[in-house]
Scaffold this motif. Structure first.
Motif, mmCIF file in Angstrom:
data_model
loop_
_atom_site.group_PDB
_atom_site.id
_atom_site.type_symbol
_atom_site.label_atom_id
_atom_site.label_comp_id
_atom_site.label_asym_id
_atom_site.label_seq_id
_atom_site.Cartn_x
_atom_site.Cartn_y
_atom_site.Cartn_z
ATOM 1 N N GLN A 159 0.834 -1.196 0.000
ATOM 2 C CA GLN A 159 0.000 0.000 0.000
ATOM 3 C C GLN A 159 0.872 1.250 0.000
ATOM 4 O O GLN A 159 1.964 1.277 0.560
ATOM 5 C CB GLN A 159 -0.910 0.033 1.228
ATOM 6 C CG GLN A 159 -2.148 -0.827 1.136
ATOM 7 C CD GLN A 159 -3.078 -0.588 2.328
ATOM 8 O OE1 GLN A 159 -2.708 0.006 3.331
ATOM 9 N NE2 GLN A 159 -4.301 -1.071 2.204
ATOM 10 N N LYS A 160 0.360 2.294 -0.652
ATOM 11 C CA LYS A 160 1.068 3.572 -0.675
ATOM 12 C C LYS A 160 1.362 4.030 0.754
ATOM 13 O O LYS A 160 0.498 3.962 1.635
ATOM 14 C CB LYS A 160 0.201 4.620 -1.368
ATOM 15 C CG LYS A 160 0.917 5.933 -1.635
ATOM 16 C CD LYS A 160 1.886 5.795 -2.796
ATOM 17 C CE LYS A 160 2.429 7.158 -3.206
ATOM 18 N NZ LYS A 160 3.313 7.047 -4.392
ATOM 19 N N ASN A 162 3.510 2.516 2.612
ATOM 20 C CA ASN A 162 4.120 1.344 3.238
ATOM 21 C C ASN A 162 3.832 1.292 4.739
ATOM 22 O O ASN A 162 4.747 1.325 5.577
ATOM 23 C CB ASN A 162 5.639 1.349 2.991
ATOM 24 C CG ASN A 162 6.295 0.014 3.323
ATOM 25 O OD1 ASN A 162 5.617 -0.986 3.559
ATOM 26 N ND2 ASN A 162 7.611 0.015 3.338
ATOM 27 N N ALA A 234 1.986 0.594 -9.502
ATOM 28 C CA ALA A 234 2.319 1.668 -8.567
ATOM 29 C C ALA A 234 2.134 3.033 -9.228
ATOM 30 O O ALA A 234 1.702 3.998 -8.580
ATOM 31 C CB ALA A 234 3.756 1.507 -8.073
ATOM 32 N N ASP A 241 -1.809 6.648 -6.243
ATOM 33 C CA ASP A 241 -2.049 6.773 -4.804
ATOM 34 C C ASP A 241 -2.327 5.450 -4.097
ATOM 35 O O ASP A 241 -2.507 5.435 -2.872
ATOM 36 C CB ASP A 241 -3.238 7.710 -4.550
ATOM 37 C CG ASP A 241 -2.942 9.149 -4.941
ATOM 38 O OD1 ASP A 241 -1.760 9.531 -4.913
ATOM 39 O OD2 ASP A 241 -3.901 9.872 -5.290
ATOM 40 N N ASP A 242 -2.392 4.336 -4.842
ATOM 41 C CA ASP A 242 -2.770 3.056 -4.229
ATOM 42 C C ASP A 242 -1.590 2.241 -3.723
ATOM 43 O O ASP A 242 -1.665 1.634 -2.647
ATOM 44 C CB ASP A 242 -3.562 2.204 -5.231
ATOM 45 C CG ASP A 242 -4.950 2.742 -5.496
ATOM 46 O OD1 ASP A 242 -5.426 3.574 -4.694
ATOM 47 O OD2 ASP A 242 -5.550 2.342 -6.518
ATOM 48 N N GLU A 244 2.956 1.197 -3.802
ATOM 49 C CA GLU A 244 4.345 1.545 -4.079
ATOM 50 C C GLU A 244 5.189 0.283 -4.069
ATOM 51 O O GLU A 244 4.818 -0.726 -3.447
ATOM 52 C CB GLU A 244 4.894 2.560 -3.088
ATOM 53 C CG GLU A 244 5.021 2.088 -1.658
ATOM 54 C CD GLU A 244 5.580 3.177 -0.745
ATOM 55 O OE1 GLU A 244 6.808 3.175 -0.522
ATOM 56 O OE2 GLU A 244 4.782 4.007 -0.281
#
Length: 307
Positions: A159-160, A162, A234, A241-242, A244
């Motif tokens: 998830q963005k 982390n 990513a 925005d979701d 990375e």
């Protein structure tokens, strides 16, 4: 598989970003479209690859030459390598196939299928080849031959922001991890589990898009995924925005075009055609279009996977 291989991926520090729009794969049989526009769109040529007579006479098996078609099995849900765009396949693999078709004077027709059914379907004669970001490894070489055309490793997608602070495979111990079944990612998760004091809870799915949803919704802390695909998601999902990508690529390995071991003539024709498009620059154009130059190869290799 990229995870798509029971070995899609040696550590590599390269970073690449793919472009295009995220799309789920359709369930229909799809024909390879012609040259794509820079945004991956249809060129308006009616869905047929441009062809030429560049290949030397007799290079292809007679049945394929007479039919004018190479049937391609692919799990078309793996952007930017292969994905559905408006009912037609698009992506790196499709554009490379189009270039190979021009060189060989045939059309490559893509047929969508579940990834772990691809080799059995090739064995049954449903396809002539598989082109689906499939990692060339020793286990698969026992069943098929490969013409290696690209290289990639597995990455950890979270998830963005982390929120769980994941940076290595060791950080996944005791946590829930999603991936596409039948892929190298599945192998990596299994091997890592043997090193963990607290086991990883694994969530295997038929499609990588399903694994991505688990991370997006917080049911899994990470999705193990081939780097080009992880970087693409990513960048594109939720406008960036979701998700990375964290850490380094894991076990970089070649992607190969899979061909039946009974069809050395087709295998060798594909290898010669790949060398030709590398030499004439068409291969590089595809890599630049999708911004995946770091995965390029300098020449065709048969069964180059060594793990």
């Amino acid at each position: 598989m990229s995870p798509r291989t029971t070995r899609r991926t040696g550590a590599a520090k390269s970073r690449l970003v793919a472009v295009g729009a995220l799309a789920a794969a359709g369930a229909l049989v799809l024909s390879s479209c012609g040259d794509q526009t820079d945004d991956g769109g249809d060129s308006g040529d009616g869905g047929e690859s441009k062809t030429s007579s560049n290949a030397a006479p007799g290079a292809l098996p007679k049945a394929i030459k007479d039919a004018g078609v190479i049937k391609v099995g692919s799990d078309i849900a793996y952007a930017p390598m292969e994905f559905d765009q408006g009912g037609k396949p698009a992506g790196v693999d499709i554009d490379i196939a189009n270039a190979l078709g021009e060189e060989l004077g045939v059309e490559f027709q893509f047929q969508n299928n579940v990834f772990d059914n691809l080799i059995p379907s090739l064995d049954s004669g449903r396809f002539d080849i598989i082109m689906s970001s499939m990692t060339d490894n020793k286990e698969r070489q026992a069943e098929v031959d490969f013409v290696d055309y690209f290289s990639a490793g597995v990455s950890i997608l979270v998830q963005k922001g982390n929120p769980e602070g994941i940076s290595t495979l060791d950080d996944l111990c005791g946590k829930t991890v999603a991936f596409q079944r039948g892929t190298v990612s599945a192998d990596i998760a299994k091997a890592q589990n043997e090193k963990c004091d607290k086991p990883i809870k694994t969530l295997p799915f038929t499609k990588d898009t399903e694994a991505l949803q688990q991370v997006k919704q917080g049911r899994a802390v990470a999705d193990l995924n081939d780097f080009p695909v992880a970087a693409y998601n990513a960048r594109e999902s939720g406008g960036g925005d979701d998700f990375e990508v964290v850490g380094e690529q894991i076990d970089a390995a070649p992607y190969g075009i899979a061909v039946s071991k009974d069809n050395a003539e087709l295998r060798d024709a594909l290898a010669a055609a790949l060398d030709a498009i590398i030499e004439n620059g068409e291969y590089q154009k595809v890599l630049e279009k999708w911004d995946v130059q770091q995965g390029g190869v300098e020449k065709a290799t048969v069964n180059g996977g060594n793990e």
